[in-house]
Write an enzyme that holds these catalytic residues in place. Sequence first.
Site, short mmCIF file in Angstrom:
data_model
loop_
_atom_site.label_atom_id
_atom_site.label_comp_id
_atom_site.label_asym_id
_atom_site.label_seq_id
_atom_site.Cartn_x
_atom_site.Cartn_y
_atom_site.Cartn_z
N GLY A 287 39.94 54.82 18.06
CA GLY A 287 41.21 54.51 17.41
C GLY A 287 41.80 53.23 17.96
O GLY A 287 41.14 52.48 18.68
N GLY B 119 42.08 53.46 21.92
CA GLY B 119 40.74 53.47 22.50
C GLY B 119 40.07 52.12 22.40
O GLY B 119 39.41 51.65 23.34
N TYR C 30 42.18 49.46 12.18
CA TYR C 30 43.34 49.35 13.07
C TYR C 30 43.75 47.90 13.35
O TYR C 30 44.93 47.63 13.55
CB TYR C 30 43.04 50.06 14.40
CG TYR C 30 42.69 51.51 14.21
CD1 TYR C 30 43.69 52.45 13.97
CD2 TYR C 30 41.38 51.96 14.25
CE1 TYR C 30 43.39 53.79 13.78
CE2 TYR C 30 41.07 53.30 14.06
CZ TYR C 30 42.07 54.21 13.82
OH TYR C 30 41.76 55.54 13.62
N SER D 280 53.15 51.04 26.14
CA SER D 280 52.03 50.20 25.68
C SER D 280 51.79 50.39 24.20
O SER D 280 51.60 51.52 23.74
CB SER D 280 50.76 50.56 26.46
OG SER D 280 50.57 51.97 26.50
N ALA E 10 49.04 49.39 21.34
CA ALA E 10 47.68 48.87 21.21
C ALA E 10 47.68 47.49 20.56
O ALA E 10 46.88 46.62 20.91
CB ALA E 10 46.84 49.84 20.38
N LYS F 290 58.20 61.93 24.66
CA LYS F 290 58.85 60.72 24.14
C LYS F 290 58.50 60.52 22.67
O LYS F 290 59.26 59.90 21.92
CB LYS F 290 58.48 59.50 24.98
CG LYS F 290 56.98 59.23 25.13
CD LYS F 290 56.41 58.37 24.03
CE LYS F 290 54.92 58.19 24.21
NZ LYS F 290 54.31 57.38 23.14
N THR G 184 58.40 53.17 22.63
CA THR G 184 58.04 54.02 21.49
C THR G 184 59.22 54.29 20.57
O THR G 184 59.05 54.45 19.37
CB THR G 184 57.45 55.36 21.99
OG1 THR G 184 56.43 55.09 22.95
CG2 THR G 184 56.84 56.15 20.84
N SER H 185 55.24 51.67 16.71
CA SER H 185 55.09 53.10 17.00
C SER H 185 54.96 53.90 15.71
O SER H 185 55.85 53.90 14.87
CB SER H 185 56.32 53.59 17.79
OG SER H 185 56.37 55.00 17.79
N VAL I 84 47.06 59.83 13.44
CA VAL I 84 47.73 61.06 13.85
C VAL I 84 49.14 60.73 14.35
O VAL I 84 49.34 59.80 15.13
CB VAL I 84 46.94 61.76 14.97
CG1 VAL I 84 47.72 62.96 15.50
CG2 VAL I 84 45.58 62.20 14.44
#
Length: 345
Positions: free
Chosen positions: A12, A15, A51, A141, A143, A194, A251, A257, A282
Amino acid sequence: MTQKKIAVLGPGSWGTALSQVLNDNGHEVRIWGNVPEQITEINEKHTNTRYFSEVILDDKITGYNDLATALTDVDAILFVVPTKVTRLVAKQVAEVLDHKVVVMHASKGLEQGTHERISTILEEEIPADLRSDVVVVSGPSHAEETIVRDLTLITAASKNHEDAKYVQDLFSNDYFRLYTNDDVIGVETAAALKNVIAVGAGALHGLGFGDNAKAAIITRGLAEITRLGVAMGANPMTYIGLSGVGDLIVTGTSIHSRNWRAGDALGRGEKLADIEANMGMVIEGVSTTKVAYELSKMLQVEMPIVDTIYHVIYKDADIRESIIKLMRREGRPENEYIIEIKGLN
């Protein structure tokens, strides 16, 4: 640190971004996933356009469909799969792994039904003689920013300091910095909860509320997260660190987010089923809301914001009426939750 072989389970966004960090540090990175087309794209085009539409990955990062092959001779395994499949993937790992490795995870959620943290799931499913103490990689963080090598500071948490230090050294470089922490409960609950508050923050934005409301839900949301986490055994100081307030800020305020975006869409009147279908990823905050609500009742921890989000998502409560009800609650001292935490300790 000398070159290590790392299997990253889950191609994802996060990852993929963490794979690039490890590759930048000179490690051999193997990304495992169960969508053949995605793995083929990583290997042949060195992209993951689902992504990141404009990112080219280093050609040394290799994708794998076969789990046993991906785990051959690896030094460490990083789980970055959705919470709902963590147990299944951990079982699969236990079936094919034939040597001891460092086990890490960078997922953020709580398992429905059992209410368990991800490290607990991994400890239950992967025999102790095949793994280290689990190390949690978590903090503020996105991505989308890490993949372009923006400055990022997060936490490596483990009950074993040497395992946390190993992971700290594995990831740290000029743009990615890790701090160690021994409060696994605190770091994992902060990471999971969170997401619930971020859904609420997004909903306030979707309804048209401004910065005052944003600050309110983040601050009072942190109070609720801390109350529940401490009741579960966490150190309250963890929640004012990177994995606590840091992750909550990033977030709960950013369009990056998916939890915030989901809440924003709810606030604008979209149906949850449509939001989940359109997101393509997800939304951990949705499932975690149910777990957090159930845990709060089990542990008798008052969480009015979580209660409100739960009833909006799962009971079709009207959002605006729910906010008014929340605002008209009986007045309380602001630092009441600090008093409660001291009492627990």
